[in-house]
Scaffold this active site. Structure first.
Site, mmCIF file in Angstrom:
data_model
loop_
_atom_site.group_PDB
_atom_site.id
_atom_site.type_symbol
_atom_site.label_atom_id
_atom_site.label_comp_id
_atom_site.label_asym_id
_atom_site.label_seq_id
_atom_site.Cartn_x
_atom_site.Cartn_y
_atom_site.Cartn_z
ATOM 1 N N GLU A 193 3.576 -5.392 8.848
ATOM 2 C CA GLU A 193 2.257 -5.171 8.226
ATOM 3 C C GLU A 193 1.706 -6.456 7.596
ATOM 4 O O GLU A 193 0.494 -6.612 7.434
ATOM 5 C CB GLU A 193 2.347 -4.074 7.153
ATOM 6 C CG GLU A 193 2.579 -2.686 7.734
ATOM 7 C CD GLU A 193 2.657 -1.595 6.665
ATOM 8 O OE1 GLU A 193 2.500 -0.421 7.032
ATOM 9 O OE2 GLU A 193 2.902 -1.885 5.473
ATOM 10 N N HIS B 29 9.960 -4.029 4.230
ATOM 11 C CA HIS B 29 10.447 -2.639 4.221
ATOM 12 C C HIS B 29 10.729 -2.170 5.640
ATOM 13 O O HIS B 29 10.110 -2.633 6.595
ATOM 14 C CB HIS B 29 9.521 -1.670 3.484
ATOM 15 C CG HIS B 29 8.115 -1.481 4.000
ATOM 16 N ND1 HIS B 29 7.217 -2.510 4.208
ATOM 17 C CD2 HIS B 29 7.432 -0.348 4.312
ATOM 18 C CE1 HIS B 29 6.051 -2.009 4.608
ATOM 19 N NE2 HIS B 29 6.154 -0.696 4.704
ATOM 20 N N HIS C 72 -1.974 4.752 9.721
ATOM 21 C CA HIS C 72 -0.592 5.149 10.035
ATOM 22 C C HIS C 72 -0.603 6.404 10.905
ATOM 23 O O HIS C 72 -0.136 7.466 10.480
ATOM 24 C CB HIS C 72 0.187 5.393 8.751
ATOM 25 C CG HIS C 72 0.305 4.177 7.860
ATOM 26 N ND1 HIS C 72 -0.751 3.713 7.100
ATOM 27 C CD2 HIS C 72 1.333 3.339 7.628
ATOM 28 C CE1 HIS C 72 -0.353 2.644 6.425
ATOM 29 N NE2 HIS C 72 0.902 2.394 6.733
ATOM 30 N N HIS D 132 0.801 -1.237 0.000
ATOM 31 C CA HIS D 132 0.000 0.000 0.000
ATOM 32 C C HIS D 132 0.837 1.292 0.000
ATOM 33 O O HIS D 132 0.392 2.321 0.491
ATOM 34 C CB HIS D 132 -0.955 -0.008 1.203
ATOM 35 C CG HIS D 132 -0.269 0.089 2.531
ATOM 36 N ND1 HIS D 132 -0.810 -0.428 3.688
ATOM 37 C CD2 HIS D 132 0.913 0.647 2.904
ATOM 38 C CE1 HIS D 132 0.013 -0.197 4.698
ATOM 39 N NE2 HIS D 132 1.065 0.465 4.239
HETATM 40 C C1 DHB Z 1 6.278 3.447 2.668
HETATM 41 C C2 DHB Z 1 5.634 2.235 2.848
HETATM 42 C C3 DHB Z 1 4.599 2.111 3.754
HETATM 43 O O1 DHB Z 1 3.941 0.942 4.036
HETATM 44 C C4 DHB Z 1 4.150 3.218 4.444
HETATM 45 O O2 DHB Z 1 3.087 3.072 5.249
HETATM 46 C C5 DHB Z 1 4.792 4.440 4.293
HETATM 47 C C6 DHB Z 1 5.856 4.552 3.387
HETATM 48 C C7 DHB Z 1 7.397 3.598 1.685
HETATM 49 O O3 DHB Z 1 7.830 2.602 1.091
HETATM 50 O O4 DHB Z 1 7.854 4.698 1.467
HETATM 51 FE FE FE Z 2 2.373 1.132 5.704
#
Ligand code: DHB
Ligand code: FE
Length: 285
Positions: free
Chosen positions: A240, A193, A59, A12
């Protein structure tokens, strides 16, 4: 009766929403990413849901450290795209399904899971970016959406197994709703990530692809993976991915009422902002 016909899984990333909203889909950086969703948009047209039960995380947009619900179900008639600091995304209002949402709340709470009932909430990129990826840029979203927010931001967060079990209870709730509705359940967020600290930028393609394999073939075993493995292998925001287990837990093979789902589509791509993007469509047979 309402029926869960399929589950959809997707990352997302907020930058994906910005790329769409700014018309950058054709740029060399983004083109391969959006190509992975061409099938999905056509598939959604051919298999149009009446309702999407959309598992996502807020978030620190609608919620904050003031209040941290572990599982929150949206029972409102509508939800506005949130302002995350750059103004709200120019996407349609999200319309809910208060009757079905109230029925799910009743059933799941009576099945011993504690839900927070949310009658007003703005929805951030966690919810609107998956809608954009699956439906493109329509004037109105083609279906009702029941937002289901999971705390994966502030520890303690729910285990993969808790998510898998609540998915089963959500299935039972949806399939006991006395109206013929085509319902899809979506699990969003991930894949690997990490946005901060010395390991910022971490991507683990092997672990992500193994997660996809196991989500398809052995979800109950995958649900046993502890938090520490997500964080170690997939980065702090890789956690997540526990949300995907909610959608997987709601499929008919898990309930013992159907065979393994059909893998209609599988896609994996790096890079997209700081995130490995994963995407699956599983159809109940
Ligand atoms: C990014 C990914 C995320 O899941 C998020 O909530 C905010 C930023 C990113 O890859 O920049
Ligand atoms: Fe996220």
């Amino acid at each position: 009766m309402a029926k869960i016909t399929a589950s959809v899984y997707t990352s997302h990333v907020p930058a994906i929403g910005a790329a769409l909203d700014l018309g950058k889909q054709g740029e060399p950086y983004w083109q391969p990413l959006f190509k992975g969703y061409d099938f999905s948009k056509a598939w959604e047209k051919a298999n149009k849901p009446d309702v999407v039960f959309l598992v996502f995380n807020d978030h620190a947009t609608a919620f904050s450290l003031d209040m941290i619900p572990t599982f929150a179900i949206g029972t409102a008639a509508s939800y506005q795209p949130a302002d995350e600091g750059w103004g709200p995304r120019p996407v349609p209002t999200v319309y809910g399904h208060p009757e079905l949402a109230a029925h799910i709340a009743q059933s799941v709470i009576q099945d011993d899971f504690d839900l927070t009932i949310v009658n007003r909430m703005d929805v951030d990129h966690g919810l609107t970016v998956p809608l954009s990826l699956m439906f493109g840029q329509p004037e109105q979203w083609p279906c009702k959406v029941i937002p289901f927010a999971v705390n994966v931001v502030q520890y303690p967060v729910p285990s993969g197994n808790r998510c898998f079990q609540i998915g089963k209870a959500i299935r039972k709730a949806i399939e006991s709703f006395d109206e013929d509705l085509n319902v899809q359940i979506w699990g969003t967020g991930g894949m690997s990530h990490q946005l901060q600290g010395p390991r910022a930028g971490l991507i683990n393609k092997d672990w992500d692809n193994r997660f996809l394999d196991r989500l398809i073939a052995e979800p109950a075993e995958l649900a046993q993976v502890p938090h520490i493995e997500y964080v170690r292998e997939a980065g702090s925001e890789g956690i997540e991915l526990v949300m995907w287990l909610i959608a997987r837990g709601a499929m008919s093979d898990v309930a013992g009422t159907g065979p393994a789902p059909k893998v209609a589509h599988r896609f994996f791509h790096v890079p997209a902002s700081n995130t490995a993007v994963g995407h699956l469509i599983l159809e109940n047979q």
